[in-house]
Design an enzyme around this catalytic site. Structure first.
Site, PDB file in Angstrom:
ATOM      1  N   CYS A 106      91.915   9.363  65.887  1.00 19.46           N
ATOM      2  CA  CYS A 106      92.331   8.473  66.453  1.00 19.46           C
ATOM      3  C   CYS A 106      93.573   8.922  67.875  1.00 19.46           C
ATOM      4  O   CYS A 106      92.982   9.455  69.362  1.00 19.46           O
ATOM      5  CB  CYS A 106      93.209   7.109  65.326  1.00 19.46           C
ATOM      6  N   HIS A 107      94.293   8.493  68.446  1.00 20.43           N
ATOM      7  CA  HIS A 107      95.535   9.285  69.436  1.00 20.43           C
ATOM      8  C   HIS A 107      96.243  10.218  69.047  1.00 20.43           C
ATOM      9  O   HIS A 107      96.996  10.449  69.453  1.00 20.43           O
ATOM     10  CB  HIS A 107      96.432   7.732  69.081  1.00 20.43           C
TER      11      HIS A 107
END
Length: 181
Positions: A106-107
């Protein structure tokens, strides 16, 4: 094998912590929660508070040499906090220096950008990081999971919680390869 899970005191996406944690444990490995301080960490389910989890080791007491691999769960706040901590950046760099598998979802690749570990690598992430990764010299692709075997060590990345099955499978494959080597 001991597997480090590096998280900030708050802001980690809960499923991106718990599902790889359970997968590594079920495969016979020992997951270890590493954070910047000794206090319990606060996970989130998107923007809502989730569960808290006890920290096993702090960055000050951890050495990448003591682990077989590193997992970087996402959440927007989690990697944003960690990339501003020089110890967290150095911890990540230590895994790459030693050729150990690193998995980020994800991030979490924001921390890899800060550690200068995406240059000349192919990876994926949450789509909003695409430009950051490209600006840091990485090759961003929109795929459920990417495994980049380029030096200095294996990098496993995924986009989002919906990709956790593929992410966990790729992580376990790399752990088995690393263990066999």
């Amino acid at each position: 094998m001991r597997v480090a899970f590096l998280v900030a005191p708050e802001g980690v996406e809960q499923s991106e912590l718990t599902e790889p944690w359970q997968a590594t444990r079920q495969a016979g490995h020992t997951p270890v929660l590493v954070s910047t301080g000794p206090e319990d960490i606060q996970a989130f389910e998107h923007l809502d508070k989730g569960d808290t989890f006890p920290v096993d080791e702090t960055l000050a007491d951890s050495d990448p040499a003591d682990f077989a691999a590193l997992v970087l769960p996402g959440g927007v706040a989690n990697p944003d906090f960690l990339r501003m901590d020089a110890r967290a950046v150095a911890f990540v760099q230590g895994f790459f220096r030693n050729g150990k598998p690193v998995a980020a979802i994800c991030h979490a690749p924001w921390l890899l950008v800060e550690a200068d570990m995406v240059r000349a690598r192919t990876l994926t992430s949450w789509p909003s990081l695409r430009t950051d990764i490209r600006n840091a010299g990485g090759n961003w692709q929109d795929a459920p999971v990417k495994v980049c075997e380029a030096a200095p060590g294996p990098l496993i990345t995924s986009r989002k919680p919906d990709d956790l099955k593929s992410f966990c499978d790729a992580l376990l494959t790399e752990l088995a390869r690393h263990q066999a080597a």
